[in-house]
Design an enzyme around this catalytic site. Sequence first.
Site, short mmCIF file in Angstrom:
data_model
loop_
_atom_site.label_atom_id
_atom_site.label_comp_id
_atom_site.label_asym_id
_atom_site.label_seq_id
_atom_site.Cartn_x
_atom_site.Cartn_y
_atom_site.Cartn_z
CB ALA A 142 27.57 35.45 42.63
CG HIS A 168 34.27 32.48 40.95
ND1 HIS A 168 32.93 32.42 41.25
CD2 HIS A 168 34.36 33.11 39.76
CE1 HIS A 168 32.24 32.99 40.28
NE2 HIS A 168 33.07 33.42 39.37
#
Length: 292
Positions: free
Chosen positions: A32, A37
């Site tokens: 996800a 990230h």
Amino acid sequence: MKIFETKLTLQDFIDECRSKNASIGFVPTMGALHEGHMSLIKKSKESGAITVCSIFVNPTQFNDPKDFEKYPKTIQEDLENLEKAGCELVFLPSVAEMYPQGMNQLPQYPLGRLEELWEGAHRPGHFQGVCVIVHRLLEAVRPDILFMGSKDFQQVAVIQHLIANYSFEPPIKLISCETIREASGLAISSRNVRLSEEQKKQALAIYQGFDIIRTALAKQAQVSIATLEKNFEQQLLDAGFDSVDYIAFADPNTLEPITDLSLTFVVLVAAFIGGVRLIDNQLFTHELFKRV
Ligand code: PAF
């Protein structure tokens, strides 16, 4: 971009990279993927390392089975984003690959106070699950540099403890990267997709709470930690949060509660909105107070 599903094939490829003197940067994730990230992937790329990203939703770190079931899964999109970002290797193991002997009787990691405080107290077993999987991932990837987001402040402290207390070859340098926020100030999290637009606005109360503390400190207001905590909690409830797990003024190294606002400290927050548990934190240093 190469995708590996087993430790052996991943390790063979990494050994080949190492034989050409490449250093390995590692970004462990549960998928996800979002801007937070991607900023870690970018940092790893900027370091000049070959970048490995793992995607594995680790069952043993969810103390609430419903949270595990609801954890968003966007694998195709994740792979496309990693490819675009120039990530070289993706490790996509199965549960059987990471837990070949099952998920009972797992090793216990002596974390001391780190697992009694804050997240540790509110999510029993969570950090044990994180340690088991991160230890196994680190043994599989054997990175030189590990990139983690400081939104999970306590998790970074736990992993730093793991690295310091277990021997890894090569030695691992942990780089804790800044929390990525939306323009509004909301910390980006995989769980945000479960919030309505209205709840996202309400959730800004966390960020605003940090600002209120900063302003109070800059004005050198004579205010106690207990009052700041109580006011912060009330602001969250007034804004529409369902409940507050904790608001903690803590020492950034030990995570123990502080009694003195004149030293550097971190404010850690965990609260529920619309049934979604959000965490965030802010480091307060004297440089920050001066700038307000
Ligand atoms: O922060 C996360 O996404 C997870 O806790 C981690 C470090 C990937 C371990 O499963």
